[in-house]
Design a protein around this motif. Structure first.
Motif: not given
Length: 259
Positions: A163-166, A219-225
C-alpha cells in the motif's frame, strides 16, 4: 570480448546493487541486522522500497511459524497476543508509531503546517493512543477469529506493505526534507519497480486463495487514505506511510474473516 566483459561487469553490479537494496529494506523495516556491507546512497534507498512486500513476506513466515509453535502450548488468543508482541519488538513498532503520529496530527491540527508540526512531535497524544489501542485490539481479535490464523499472519504483512508504495508513486512528498528519515524512500520511486512489487504481492495472494481481500485492502486504503492525505496535507509523510500499512492490514483481515 571487451563488450562481453563490460556486460558481465554491469550484470554483476546490478545484482550486487539489488542484493544491497534488499538488505537495506530489511534494515529499514525491522531490527534484523544487515548481514552484508551496504554502499549507502539515496538511489539505493529508493530502489530498496520494491522489496518492502518481500520483507513483509519473510516476517509473515516467521509470524506464522511462531504461532504454530506457540499454539501447541496456549490457546489461540494467547498465542496471537504473543506473536503480536514479537511483531512489535522485531519491527520496533515502526508502523504503529506512524499511525499514532498521523492520527494525532490529523485530529489535532487545523492547518497543514500545524499538522506537520504535531507529526514531528515524539510525544503521543489522546488521538494517537486511542488509535493505537483500537488498531492493536482489532488486529488481535481478527487474527484470533480467522479460519486459518497462521495463513492470516503469513499474508497480512506482505499485502499491507504494498500500500505505501502506491501512495509514494501517486502522491507528492511533504514535510521537511532535511529532517525526515523517509526522504530517501520518498524520492524517485519508479512505475517499473511498483509493477514488480505489485506482481509479487498479487502472486502470493493468488496462490494463497486470498486475491480478492488483498486487492480490496490495498485499493480501499490507497484510495481513501490517499485521498484524505491529499485533502489534509496535500501529500504524504513517512508517518502516513506507516499508518497505511496498519490500515491495510486491518482491512485485509476484515475482508479475510468476513469471507
Amino acid at each position: 570480448m571487451t563488450q562481453q566483459a563490460d556486460n558481465n561487469r554491469s550484470l554483476q553490479r546490478c545484482i550486487q546493487d539489488e542484493w544491497q537494496a534488499f538488505w537495506l529494506a530489511v534494515g529499514f523495516l525491522t531490527r534484523v541486522p544487515m548481514l552484508v556491507r551496504i554502499d549507502y546512497s539515496q538511489t539505493l534507498m529508493n530502489r530498496s522500497s520494491v522489496y518492502f512486500p518481500l520483507v513483509g513476506l519473510l516476517l509473515g513466515v516467521v509470524y506464522a511459524a511462531l504461532f504454530v509453535l506457540l499454539d501447541g502450548f496456549w490457546n489461540t488468543g494467547i498465542s496471537v497476543a504473543l506473536v503480536l508482541a514479537f511483531h512489535l519488538w522485531i519491527t520496533g513498532a515502526f508502523h504503529e508509531d506512524g499511525l499514532a503520529d498521523s492520527v494525532d496530527a490529523l485530529g489535532g491540527g487545523y492547518t497543514v503546517a500545524r499538522r506537520l508540526e504535531i507529526m514531528k512531535d515524539s510525544r503521543i497524544g489522546t488521538y494517537g493512543a486511542v488509535a493505537l489501542i483500537m488498531a492493536l485490539g482489532l488486529k488481535g481479535l481478527l487474527l484470533a477469529d480467522a479460519n486459518s490464523v497462521w495463513l492470516a499472519l503469513l499474508l497480512s504483512p506482505v499485502i499491507s506493505r504494498l500500500t505505501p508504495l502506491w501512495l509514494m508513486r501517486f502522491l507528492p512528498y511533504v514535510t521537511d526534507p532535511d529532517t525526515s528519515k523517509s526522504k530517501p524512500v520518498a524520492e524517485g520511486f519508479s512505475a517499473k519497480r511498483l509493477a514488480v512489487a505489485t506482481a509479487m504481492t498479487v502472486t502470493v495472494a493468488a496462490l494463497a486463495g486470498a486475491l480478492v481481500p488483498a486487492i480490496l485492502s490495498v485499493a480501499v486504503v490507497a484510495l481513501l487514505w490517499g485521498g484524505y492525505l491529499w485533502r489534509q496535507l496535500r501529500g504524504y509523510t513517512g508517518d502516513a506511510l506507516g499508518a497505511s500499512v496498519i490500515l491495510a492490514e486491518l482491512v485485509f483481515l476484515l475482508a479475510l474473516v468476513a469471507a
